[in-house]
Design an enzyme around this catalytic site. Sequence first.
Site, PDB file in Angstrom:
ATOM      1  N   GLU A  45       0.849  -1.194   0.000  1.00 39.67           N
ATOM      2  CA  GLU A  45       0.000   0.000   0.000  1.00 39.67           C
ATOM      3  C   GLU A  45       0.885   1.244   0.000  1.00 39.67           C
ATOM      4  O   GLU A  45       0.418   2.336   0.294  1.00 39.67           O
ATOM      5  CB  GLU A  45      -0.960  -0.013   1.178  1.00 39.67           C
ATOM      6  CG  GLU A  45      -0.295  -0.122   2.537  1.00 39.67           C
ATOM      7  CD  GLU A  45      -1.322   0.018   3.650  1.00 39.67           C
ATOM      8  OE1 GLU A  45      -1.980  -0.996   3.938  1.00 39.67           O
ATOM      9  OE2 GLU A  45      -1.457   1.120   4.192  1.00 39.67           O
TER      10      GLU A  45
ATOM     11  N   CYS B  85      -3.150  -4.690   3.951  1.00 41.21           N
ATOM     12  CA  CYS B  85      -2.040  -5.534   4.404  1.00 41.21           C
ATOM     13  C   CYS B  85      -2.064  -6.942   3.822  1.00 41.21           C
ATOM     14  O   CYS B  85      -1.223  -7.769   4.170  1.00 41.21           O
ATOM     15  CB  CYS B  85      -2.032  -5.609   5.930  1.00 41.21           C
ATOM     16  SG  CYS B  85      -1.783  -4.009   6.689  1.00 41.21           S
TER      17      CYS B  85
ATOM     18  N   ARG C  60     -11.788   1.729  17.003  1.00 40.51           N
ATOM     19  CA  ARG C  60     -12.116   0.390  17.544  1.00 40.51           C
ATOM     20  C   ARG C  60     -12.899  -0.467  16.542  1.00 40.51           C
ATOM     21  O   ARG C  60     -12.972  -1.680  16.672  1.00 40.51           O
ATOM     22  CB  ARG C  60     -12.884   0.521  18.873  1.00 40.51           C
ATOM     23  CG  ARG C  60     -11.961   0.990  20.007  1.00 40.51           C
ATOM     24  CD  ARG C  60     -12.645   0.975  21.352  1.00 40.51           C
ATOM     25  NE  ARG C  60     -13.120  -0.349  21.745  1.00 40.51           N
ATOM     26  CZ  ARG C  60     -12.343  -1.309  22.237  1.00 40.51           C
ATOM     27  NH1 ARG C  60     -11.061  -1.089  22.414  1.00 40.51           N
ATOM     28  NH2 ARG C  60     -12.845  -2.490  22.557  1.00 40.51           N
TER      29      ARG C  60
ATOM     30  N   HIS D  34      -1.900 -12.295  10.152  1.00 38.87           N
ATOM     31  CA  HIS D  34      -1.532 -10.890  10.027  1.00 38.87           C
ATOM     32  C   HIS D  34      -1.441 -10.327  11.436  1.00 38.87           C
ATOM     33  O   HIS D  34      -2.205 -10.704  12.324  1.00 38.87           O
ATOM     34  CB  HIS D  34      -2.561 -10.116   9.200  1.00 38.87           C
ATOM     35  CG  HIS D  34      -2.228  -8.650   9.160  1.00 38.87           C
ATOM     36  ND1 HIS D  34      -1.012  -8.195   8.701  1.00 38.87           N
ATOM     37  CD2 HIS D  34      -2.913  -7.541   9.584  1.00 38.87           C
ATOM     38  CE1 HIS D  34      -0.975  -6.875   8.822  1.00 38.87           C
ATOM     39  NE2 HIS D  34      -2.112  -6.454   9.359  1.00 38.87           N
TER      40      HIS D  34
ATOM     41  N   LYS E   5      -0.855  -8.087  19.938  1.00 38.95           N
ATOM     42  CA  LYS E   5      -1.944  -8.586  20.771  1.00 38.95           C
ATOM     43  C   LYS E   5      -3.033  -9.326  19.981  1.00 38.95           C
ATOM     44  O   LYS E   5      -3.484 -10.401  20.388  1.00 38.95           O
ATOM     45  CB  LYS E   5      -2.581  -7.397  21.503  1.00 38.95           C
ATOM     46  CG  LYS E   5      -3.490  -7.796  22.644  1.00 38.95           C
ATOM     47  CD  LYS E   5      -3.979  -6.547  23.351  1.00 38.95           C
ATOM     48  CE  LYS E   5      -4.784  -6.909  24.587  1.00 38.95           C
ATOM     49  NZ  LYS E   5      -5.225  -5.700  25.278  1.00 38.95           N
TER      50      LYS E   5
ATOM     51  N   ASN F 277       4.472  -3.472  12.573  1.00 41.78           N
ATOM     52  CA  ASN F 277       3.583  -4.019  11.554  1.00 41.78           C
ATOM     53  C   ASN F 277       4.124  -3.638  10.173  1.00 41.78           C
ATOM     54  O   ASN F 277       4.087  -2.473   9.787  1.00 41.78           O
ATOM     55  CB  ASN F 277       2.175  -3.453  11.745  1.00 41.78           C
ATOM     56  CG  ASN F 277       1.199  -3.928  10.679  1.00 41.78           C
ATOM     57  OD1 ASN F 277       1.525  -4.804   9.855  1.00 41.78           O
ATOM     58  ND2 ASN F 277       0.002  -3.362  10.679  1.00 41.78           N
TER      59      ASN F 277
ATOM     60  N   SER G 297      -7.294  -4.659   5.329  1.00 40.11           N
ATOM     61  CA  SER G 297      -8.430  -3.790   5.646  1.00 40.11           C
ATOM     62  C   SER G 297      -9.233  -3.517   4.393  1.00 40.11           C
ATOM     63  O   SER G 297      -8.700  -3.496   3.287  1.00 40.11           O
ATOM     64  CB  SER G 297      -7.937  -2.479   6.254  1.00 40.11           C
ATOM     65  OG  SER G 297      -7.474  -2.713   7.553  1.00 40.11           O
TER      66      SER G 297
END
Lengths: 387, 351, 133
Positions: free
Chosen positions: B81, B113, B200, B235, B240, B267, B297
């Site tokens: 990207e 990604c 979020r 990915h 976390k 990342n 995404s």
Amino acid sequence: MNKKVAIIGIGITPFGELWTRGYRDLITDAGTEAIIDSGIDGKDIEGLYIGSMSPGRFSGQEHIGALVADYSGLTGIYATRIEGACASGSLALREAYLAIKSGEMDVVVVGGVEKMTDVPTSSATVTLMGAGDQEWEAFKGATFPSLYAMMARRHMFEYGTTIEQISQVAVKSHENASRNPNAQFPFKVTIDQVMNSSMIADPLRLLHCSPLSDGAAAVVLASEAAAKELSRDPVWITASASATDTIALHDRVSLSRMDSTILAAEKVYKKAGVKPDDIDFAEVHDCFSIAEIMAIEGLGFCKLGEGGRMAQEGELSLDGRIPTNTSGGLKGKGHPVGATGIAQAVEATLQLRGQADKRQIKDAERGLIHNVGGSGATTVIHILERN
Amino acid sequence: MDVGIVGYGVYLPKYRIKVEEIARVWGDNAENIKKSLIIHEKTVPSLDEDTATIAVECARNAINHSQIDPQNIGAIYVGSESHPYIVKSTATIVAAATSAAPDLTAADYEFACKAGTAAIQATMGLVKSKMIRYGLAIGADTSQGKPGDILEYTASSGGGAYLIGRENLIAKILDTYSYTTDTPDFWRRENQEFPSHGSRFTGQPAYFKHVIAAAKGIMKRNDLTSDDFDYIVLHQPNGKFPLKVAKILDFDKEKIEKGLITPYIGNTYSGATLLGLAQILDEAVAGEKILAVSYGSGAGSDAFIIEVTEENEKKRNKKPLKDYINQKEYLDYALYAKFKGKIKGVNLERP
Amino acid sequence: MSKGVAVHWRLIPQRYNLIGTECKGCGQKFFPPRQLCPNCRRSGNITEITFSGEGKIYSYTLIHVPSEGLGFMKPYAIGIIRLDEGPLLTAQIVDCKPEDLAIGKRVNSVFRKVIVDGDSGIIRYGYKFKLTE
């Protein structure tokens, strides 16, 4: 064929940032002075050679031969420009010398000129890099100081030359320049000032580098017959030689010596029938202080690797064994690139005539002038003699 | 007929910035961020690196690892990207710099990604249909994190390249399956320097939903459970999320930890799943099974079932990811901002 | 330096992949490539070869007053590298601390942006070198 060639007139402008003088002003100033000095008349002149590296990039002006002929009031004569980067001046001198030697001409004016401050410094730097290899050096981000810095690095690595020794060359150049009213930097510097000046390309600092300059110089050359008729005070060019090397520094056999200088020196000594020991003084191409060390080694004034010691021990000073760059050199006097080779001829002529005033060396009978193009791809050497 | 990995290569820039240094500048609590995102530091590209240079470095490593003649590569796809040109394919640069040009097809991919795994799927199809002998699929990025945004702690640079073929496989790709929806969780419009995100919203309806659906879908289709896999690599936008997914999918923690590299390099966007997979392949032995699931995404996930062969042990990658992870030099935020071109109004030209 | 696109394009094989030449007559290898062998001249036999990109630092400097377009990089290191196959070339040495540079240190080629033609021009990629870890 003419056997001998004389310098019968000299002219030079001050070197520096000459904001009020343009390209054509500079060359006509120097040329007029040289013609007046020679005592000849304009109608005596048969040809005009101009050494200039990059008027197209510095001023947007090409077609220099016609321009200078025009503004010198000499329209109609043969005129051309000669280019060989920073050796353009000496190459022009050599071409004029050959023209007289051949018998084609008897009286020729040779000028050298550069107007470098009409463009921003970054642009001038890029233009100068045109003397190197565009595709394989400049593209990679090399600058001229960086090429000489890599030579200095090898010289230090191979011979143990110190930065103090290299700096001593700059101190001596400024000492001599302080005695030259036309010099761009007519003042002395201390070795501490040199060694603490701002870094340009490690290990070379600002005061190891010649400046960007405006300026012009000119000489009038004459055949033996013409010189005897026209001049009371001729200085003779007894030998002229030039040699080339690879355009890119990385293709050289060695970085710690300048083979084009060694080769041209061999030729010029042979032609003049003299040895390095017979030379009383020399104007050498110190575009960077390391270059002067490599020049005196290549010219045979000492063995390879001993140039640093010679500088340190004062052998190159005005009262030394072989005074170099009595004018202040490119470092102290300034380096309008195309003018440099002719300015060297002017200085040698002054010394041989005994007109060098506060920087006059004793009993100057034979001088050598050494002019380099690029990182050493071209060297031109002339030997000038009083008799 | 088998299709799989003939060789792979990775590349990470040398420079790093620590979470503490970014937090110091923006007045954030570094310990909270490190704990909530499980991130310690991230890679930063040199001034003269971009997605094309990273793609070339990892492509060259992949070709060296595979020991194939690059002239036999029939397709190069570069997923990113952060392609250096909007118009002019990064893949052309890779093809020239790997001596694979000119007898091949090449194109750039973009799917946030997961563009790198999409490239693998495309080359698999061409290889399996025998349209080409080898395909080179690359995921590489020099991702952009808006200064002061939470993404700045993780957005990093790196890439992985995979040579896909039919012979001399170091790992077979047994199956691939994708799950795709229209979910605007993270995007960058034309002429925008930095991406925007739904905060979020990037979590449950986006990353978790797609990764889990793709993982479950491929396992169900092949009648496999978490027990059938030795490793899972996902990915990893942070340290976390993958741990959470592994737990939901009933994978032991050890199985996800091997390929979890984001805590140490950030990342790498299109490079992330591919680099995590490389970390596993660097040490995996014959017969081991890997479940790899990317996430892009926008949104979608590509899942792969990979089985390691003996060839992987015979032909260990000489430039393993851990070497790149260990070669590092830290930058302060000022130099990081300079390297990433985040300082405005600079009167100097940058390469 | 010329801003022409073709100037860069025609040198892509050399600048990306260190493709040089070799004279089969005398065995000398050339990078940058030469089409005329300086030893054998007309009787030379020039063929293409690809250099490994492995070599040693022959000389180097740290440039504090940069070339056009490289202001952001200063100070940057440039070196003359002796390739293991013999020829020397000029290249930047990247990702290193100045104090780590020394004559004789081993380096290997990397693929980097060399110069970018402003905000809207082409990106000129090519070889640079880094210290071999």
